[in-house]
Scaffold this motif. Structure first.
Motif, mmCIF file in Angstrom:
data_model
loop_
_atom_site.group_PDB
_atom_site.id
_atom_site.type_symbol
_atom_site.label_atom_id
_atom_site.label_comp_id
_atom_site.label_asym_id
_atom_site.label_seq_id
_atom_site.Cartn_x
_atom_site.Cartn_y
_atom_site.Cartn_z
ATOM 1 N N GLY A 105 0.922 -1.211 -0.058
ATOM 2 C CA GLY A 105 0.111 0.042 -0.092
ATOM 3 C C GLY A 105 1.055 1.351 0.114
ATOM 4 N N MET A 106 2.010 1.040 -0.704
ATOM 5 C CA MET A 106 3.114 2.390 -0.436
ATOM 6 C C MET A 106 3.274 2.770 -1.997
ATOM 7 S SD MET A 106 3.890 2.476 2.560
ATOM 8 C CE MET A 106 5.573 3.584 2.887
ATOM 9 N N PRO A 107 2.753 3.972 -2.183
ATOM 10 C CA PRO A 107 2.846 4.714 -3.380
ATOM 11 C C PRO A 107 4.441 4.949 -3.601
ATOM 12 C CG PRO A 107 2.001 6.366 -2.147
ATOM 13 C CD PRO A 107 2.041 4.944 -1.260
ATOM 14 N N THR A 108 5.044 4.791 -4.887
ATOM 15 C CA THR A 108 6.512 4.839 -5.324
ATOM 16 C C THR A 108 6.270 5.491 -6.744
ATOM 17 O OG1 THR A 108 8.531 3.881 -5.376
ATOM 18 C CG2 THR A 108 6.805 2.601 -6.223
ATOM 19 N N PHE A 432 5.258 12.142 -6.427
ATOM 20 C CA PHE A 432 5.665 13.164 -5.456
ATOM 21 C C PHE A 432 4.856 14.360 -5.143
ATOM 22 C CE2 PHE A 432 9.891 11.683 -7.042
ATOM 23 C CZ PHE A 432 9.845 10.376 -6.169
ATOM 24 N N VAL A 433 4.534 14.931 -6.219
ATOM 25 C CA VAL A 433 3.780 16.218 -6.028
ATOM 26 C C VAL A 433 2.392 16.006 -5.551
ATOM 27 C CG1 VAL A 433 2.601 18.218 -7.442
ATOM 28 C CG2 VAL A 433 5.135 17.424 -8.018
ATOM 29 N N THR A 434 1.506 15.164 -6.192
ATOM 30 C CA THR A 434 0.299 14.755 -5.733
ATOM 31 C C THR A 434 0.021 14.378 -4.359
ATOM 32 O OG1 THR A 434 0.116 12.751 -6.620
ATOM 33 C CG2 THR A 434 -0.805 14.491 -7.998
ATOM 34 N N PHE A 435 1.104 13.615 -3.880
ATOM 35 C CA PHE A 435 1.143 13.264 -2.663
ATOM 36 C C PHE A 435 1.453 14.067 -1.646
ATOM 37 C CE2 PHE A 435 3.059 11.046 1.519
ATOM 38 C CZ PHE A 435 2.107 10.584 1.754
ATOM 39 N N MET A 436 2.330 14.837 -1.551
ATOM 40 C CA MET A 436 2.613 15.774 -0.963
ATOM 41 C C MET A 436 1.736 17.076 -0.705
ATOM 42 S SD MET A 436 5.184 14.471 0.565
ATOM 43 C CE MET A 436 5.630 15.814 1.846
ATOM 44 N N VAL A 437 1.002 17.296 -1.980
ATOM 45 C CA VAL A 437 -0.022 18.286 -1.770
ATOM 46 C C VAL A 437 -1.058 17.926 -0.900
ATOM 47 C CG1 VAL A 437 -1.699 19.345 -3.126
ATOM 48 C CG2 VAL A 437 0.603 19.529 -4.021
ATOM 49 N N ALA A 438 -1.484 16.692 -1.148
ATOM 50 C CA ALA A 438 -2.600 16.162 -0.333
ATOM 51 C C ALA A 438 -2.217 16.339 1.107
ATOM 52 C CB ALA A 438 -2.981 14.855 -0.787
ATOM 53 N N MET A 439 -0.940 15.721 1.617
ATOM 54 C CA MET A 439 -0.376 16.059 3.036
ATOM 55 C C MET A 439 -0.558 17.585 3.405
ATOM 56 S SD MET A 439 -0.089 12.977 3.799
ATOM 57 C CE MET A 439 -1.465 12.703 2.606
ATOM 58 N N ILE A 461 6.469 10.049 6.618
ATOM 59 C CA ILE A 461 7.823 9.738 6.346
ATOM 60 C C ILE A 461 7.957 8.252 5.912
ATOM 61 C CG2 ILE A 461 9.932 9.068 8.041
ATOM 62 C CD1 ILE A 461 8.825 11.406 10.086
ATOM 63 N N SER A 462 7.304 7.515 6.156
ATOM 64 C CA SER A 462 7.478 6.042 5.540
ATOM 65 C C SER A 462 7.242 6.066 4.195
ATOM 66 C CB SER A 462 6.337 5.036 6.265
ATOM 67 O OG SER A 462 6.452 5.013 7.616
ATOM 68 N N VAL A 463 6.098 6.964 3.882
ATOM 69 C CA VAL A 463 6.188 6.610 2.171
ATOM 70 C C VAL A 463 7.261 7.506 1.389
ATOM 71 C CG1 VAL A 463 4.674 7.836 0.527
ATOM 72 C CG2 VAL A 463 3.392 6.889 2.351
ATOM 73 N N ILE A 464 7.651 8.696 2.081
ATOM 74 C CA ILE A 464 8.807 9.442 1.589
ATOM 75 C C ILE A 464 9.963 8.574 1.667
ATOM 76 C CG2 ILE A 464 10.459 11.288 1.658
ATOM 77 C CD1 ILE A 464 8.140 13.043 2.876
ATOM 78 N N GLY A 465 10.163 7.780 2.651
ATOM 79 C CA GLY A 465 11.234 6.987 2.633
ATOM 80 C C GLY A 465 11.163 6.007 1.701
ATOM 81 N N GLY A 466 9.986 5.339 1.247
ATOM 82 C CA GLY A 466 9.608 4.386 0.536
ATOM 83 C C GLY A 466 10.330 4.782 -0.912
ATOM 84 N N TRP A 467 10.048 5.961 -1.339
ATOM 85 C CA TRP A 467 10.446 6.511 -2.465
ATOM 86 C C TRP A 467 11.997 6.584 -2.605
ATOM 87 C CZ3 TRP A 467 7.059 11.640 -1.980
ATOM 88 C CH2 TRP A 467 5.921 11.241 -1.902
ATOM 89 N N PHE A 468 12.905 7.153 -1.531
ATOM 90 C CA PHE A 468 14.084 7.083 -1.771
ATOM 91 C C PHE A 468 14.716 5.671 -1.767
ATOM 92 C CE2 PHE A 468 13.099 11.133 -0.366
ATOM 93 C CZ PHE A 468 13.883 11.918 -1.248
ATOM 94 N N LEU A 469 13.731 4.647 -0.755
ATOM 95 C CA LEU A 469 14.270 3.263 -0.667
ATOM 96 C C LEU A 469 14.302 2.740 -2.156
ATOM 97 C CD1 LEU A 469 14.928 0.868 0.836
ATOM 98 C CD2 LEU A 469 12.740 0.592 1.277
#
Length: 760
Positions: A105-108, A432-439, A461-469
């Motif tokens: 369930g983690m968007p990347t 990145f843009v749509t998720f962070m705008v929503a947050m 933090i988990s989702v953002i970390g997932g992107w860099f992971l």
């Protein structure tokens, strides 16, 4: 070898079909969340709008595959065999990564995954070629500028999108307030004009810039007349939206659906390269090799990939059909969508993420800052802001996570930022843009209360970390796989193909199992969403009983497993049980958090009457779990050290006690299923009898321990601990039975309830 390469190309296209499905599941978060979360339309209508946008964007895309063809590597210095290995490694890694993230369930980002897979695989092949003494360096083999620009875009998009999401939503909420229907009047025309103009600008600048009908002359005209287009659109749409409002049309819902369509078009039109770029590049390489390679796969260089490639229309239409079908049928798309909606929900609910140290620190610092801000802000200003941000006046449709004002801002602002980034030549990711705008908008809307902020910050933090992971895992994974294929040859290719198929099947099987478990929690969602408080308690009692019945069944099973493993010296079972008990603690905590949220939906009198016994029953379950963990810990240490086993005479007497306790657990479970509280007094007497038996056994063993053989002291100490914890566990069951009886008591009176202190 030619047949092997043909099979590899075919396999790449088979993976591309799955990659299209998985990619849509992942990127559905970009264009579905705002419409679904605000209930702008039914889920079916939202899917129809998004599907039309996806198909149009895919079918009219020009299919330029520069990134996959020559954006990361210099094809003139790579052989056909090198590139086949790179393409195979990229697709295998991409499938595994995206499917794992979607199942969690983690968007990347599909852009980041593809770029870093290409970079990782190319980097390793470049090392191999340089070690072979070809006389070329990294600058001759790699094009790192694209990867660096993507990384820069990631950092910028995360910070900028969150900042502007917070600021724009804060201003929008000041203008409209949460009771926005009473503040529309003339404002809705201007707001609708701004939003519709931003959407058109987004479609022209970002969404349609690479579509097939966009000739150079048309692009130049749009660029030279951008200001005129924007002003004209603003004037026309402002008047149109005001007229629609006068005609009783919900302008906000129209804006949300327009934004959904525009993001879907841009996603399919521009991100299609992430899904089919590599297979199409592999096909072009194979065709060039068969025509001009002369059978020398390791000597034939792929200069042809430096040229442009126009993708045939049937590939684009086929990709569009697959994406639409996947969007309509994929359960993983709904799982990824649920993550962002849950993190931005205006109401309390089941928090998907736990707590973390950094989230707790951030919340504490923020509370301190807000406390200081309140002290220095004049009282009149505070009162005005509190009226504009009165969450109790929130207007939302039944089952919505947030209102239409926020849904509109989410879509319009995301589109505007992506268009701005495109005009500045920044490779912003739609994810990145749509998720962070929503947050950011959820933060401005005070959706992150003190009781949910720590969980939602942890989730972000988990989702953002997932992107860099994703970037790191893509780089390393593709590099390892390409190295294995380069040295292992065709057998490693075949093995990796089989492994990929196995992982796909196994991952989907696990996801179906997890989905079934999630569907079993539908009762919780019913309790949270019900408006009739008189119906809440029967539903909540059903939910509590169901969860605690599962736990009691689990506890009986693990008690038998632990004690049997101790007697038979099975260290493996004790180790697995230790992990299982740790997971069960998280399960119990999550269940208690959900049930506590449900308690808030009771009437005040009912909540006071039942909450004491609810917490006692939960504490008893947690106490039983702690008893099991302490028993397992001591038994595991003893067995791991290969100390003497429990003597047969003690084993025989203990097995009789264990049978009684298993019977007690089973009778308790049956009682919970039937709801027959008349049996509770009998079971409580049975608990007393078992406690007496265990106590007598404990004292007898203790006396023997004091006077007996010192060689058996270690195992007898473990046995004494087991008996002590067993006695405590039976006491917890006895207390639980009383709490369960009080919870089941249907003779509820509306008089003010006395808060009772539970006793054993």
């Amino acid at each position: 070898m030619e047949i092997l390469f043909l099979c590899v190309v075919i396999f790449l296209f088979l993976l591309a079909v799955f990659d299209l499905s998985v990619g849509v599941s992942n990127d559905a978060v970009n264009f579905l969340n705002s419409a679904i979360g605000s209930k702008a339309a039914s889920f079916k209508r939202v899917l129809i709008v998004a599907s039309i946008g996806v198909f149009i964007g895919a079918a009219m895309s020009n299919g330029m595959m520069e990134i996959a063809r020559h954006g990361i590597f210099r094809p003139e210095h790579f052989s056909f065999y090198d590139l086949i290995c790179i393409f195979m490694a990229v697709m295998v890694t991409d499938i595994i990564l995206l499917d794992v993230f979607n199942s969690l369930g983690m968007p990347t980002s599909t852009t980041v995954s593809m770029v870093f897979e290409l970079l990782g695989a190319t980097f390793v092949v470049a090392l191999i070629k340089m070690a072979g003494g070809i006389g070329l360096g990294f600058d001759d083999l790699l094009n790192t500028e694209k990867a660096l620009s993507v990384i820069l875009g990631i950092f910028l998009s995360v910070a900028i999108a969150f900042f502007f999401g917070t600021v724009v939503q804060f201003i929008s909420r000041m203008v409209f307030s949460f009771n926005y229907r009473s503040n529309l009047k003339w404002k809705i025309g201007i707001f609708g004009g701004i939003c519709a103009t931003a959407i058109v600008y987004f479609l022209l600048i970002k969404g349609a810039k690479d579509l097939s009908f966009m000739t150079p002359e048309l692009k130049a005209w749009i660029k030279n007349n951008t200001a005129l287009i924007i002003l004209s659109c603003f004037a026309v749409f402002t008047v149109l939206m005001q007229l629609l409002h006068v005609c009783k049309v919900n302008v906000l819902k129209a804006i949300v659906l327009m934004g959904t369509f525009s993001l879907a078009v841009a996603f399919a039109g521009n991100d299609l390269v992430n899904f089919i770029g590599v297979p199409l590049s592999g096909l072009a390489s194979y065709q060039d090799f068969m025509a001009n390679g002369g059978g020398d796969s390791k000597g034939f260089l792929m200069d042809s990939l430096n040229g442009p490639a126009n993708t045939p229309i049937y590939f684009l239409i086929g990709a569009g059909v697959i994406m639409v079908v996947s969007l309509a049928t994929s359960k993983k798309a709904r799982n990824v969508t649920k993550t962002e909606i849950g993190l931005g929900s205006q109401q309390g609910g089941d928090e998907m993420f736990g707590s973390s140290r950094i989230a707790r620190r951030l919340v504490r610092w923020t509370l301190s800052f807000l406390s200081w801000l309140r002290r220095v802000t004049p009282a009149k200003v505070r009162r005005w802001f509190n009226r504009r941000f009165n969450v109790d006046e929130t207007i939302m449709d039944q089952g919505a996570a947030f209102d239409l004002i926020r849904g509109s801002v989410n879509l319009v602002l995301a589109g505007a930022l992506i268009a701005l980034g495109t005009s500045l030549k920044l490779p912003l990711s739609t994810t990145f843009v749509t998720f962070m705008v929503a947050m950011g908008t959820s933060l401005a809307d005070r959706a992150w209360g003190r009781e949910s902020a720590v969980f939602r910050i942890t989730g972000v933090i988990s989702v953002i970390g997932g992107w860099f992971l994703t970037a790191g895992a893509a780089f390393i994974g593709a590099g390892l796989i390409v190295a294995a294929m380069h040295y292992g040859g065709q057998w490693v290719m075949l093995l990796l193909a089989a492994l990929t198929i196995f992982i796909i099947i196994n991952s989907n099987r696990r996801f179906r199992k997890k989905t079934q478990e999630d569907n079993g929690d539908a009762l919780f969602q019913t309790i949270i969403s019900t408006q009739d408080k008189t119906q809440t308690w029967p539903l909540l009692m059903m939910y509590i009983t169901e969860q605690q019945e599962k736990f009691m069944t689990y506890a009986e099973e693990k008690y038998r497993d632990i004690t049997s493993a101790f007697i038979t010296e099975s260290a493996g079972i004790l180790g697995k049980t230790e992990s299982s008990l740790a997971r069960q603690k998280t399960t119990l905590k999550n269940a208690r958090r959900k049930e506590t949220l449900c308690l808030r939906h009771l009437t005040r009198e009912m909540a006071i009457e039942k909450s004491t016994w609810f917490y006692l029953s939960n504490n008893c379950c947690m106490g039983i779990l702690y008893n099991l963990r302490r028993i397992n810990e001591v038994c595991k240490e003893h067995v791991d050290n290969n100390f003497l086993p429990l003597p047969p005479k003690y084993t025989t007497e203990y097995e009789m006690i264990r049978t009684q306790i298993s019977t007690l657990f089973n009778d308790t479970v049956k009682l919970m299923g039937s709801g027959d509280t008349d049996m509770i007094s009998t079971l409580r007497r049975h608990c007393d009898e078992i406690k007496d038996t265990v106590s007598d056994t404990y004292h007898r063993v203790h006396d023997q321990l004091r006077d007996g053989d010192t060689s058996a002291m270690a195992v007898l100490y473990v046995y004494v601990n087991l008996l002590q914890e067993t006695q405590e566990m039976v006491s917890s069951i006895r207390k639980y039975l009383r709490a369960f009886a009080k919870l089941r008591d249907s003779d509820f009176r509306t008089r003010p309830a006395k808060i009772m202190v539970p006793t054993a």
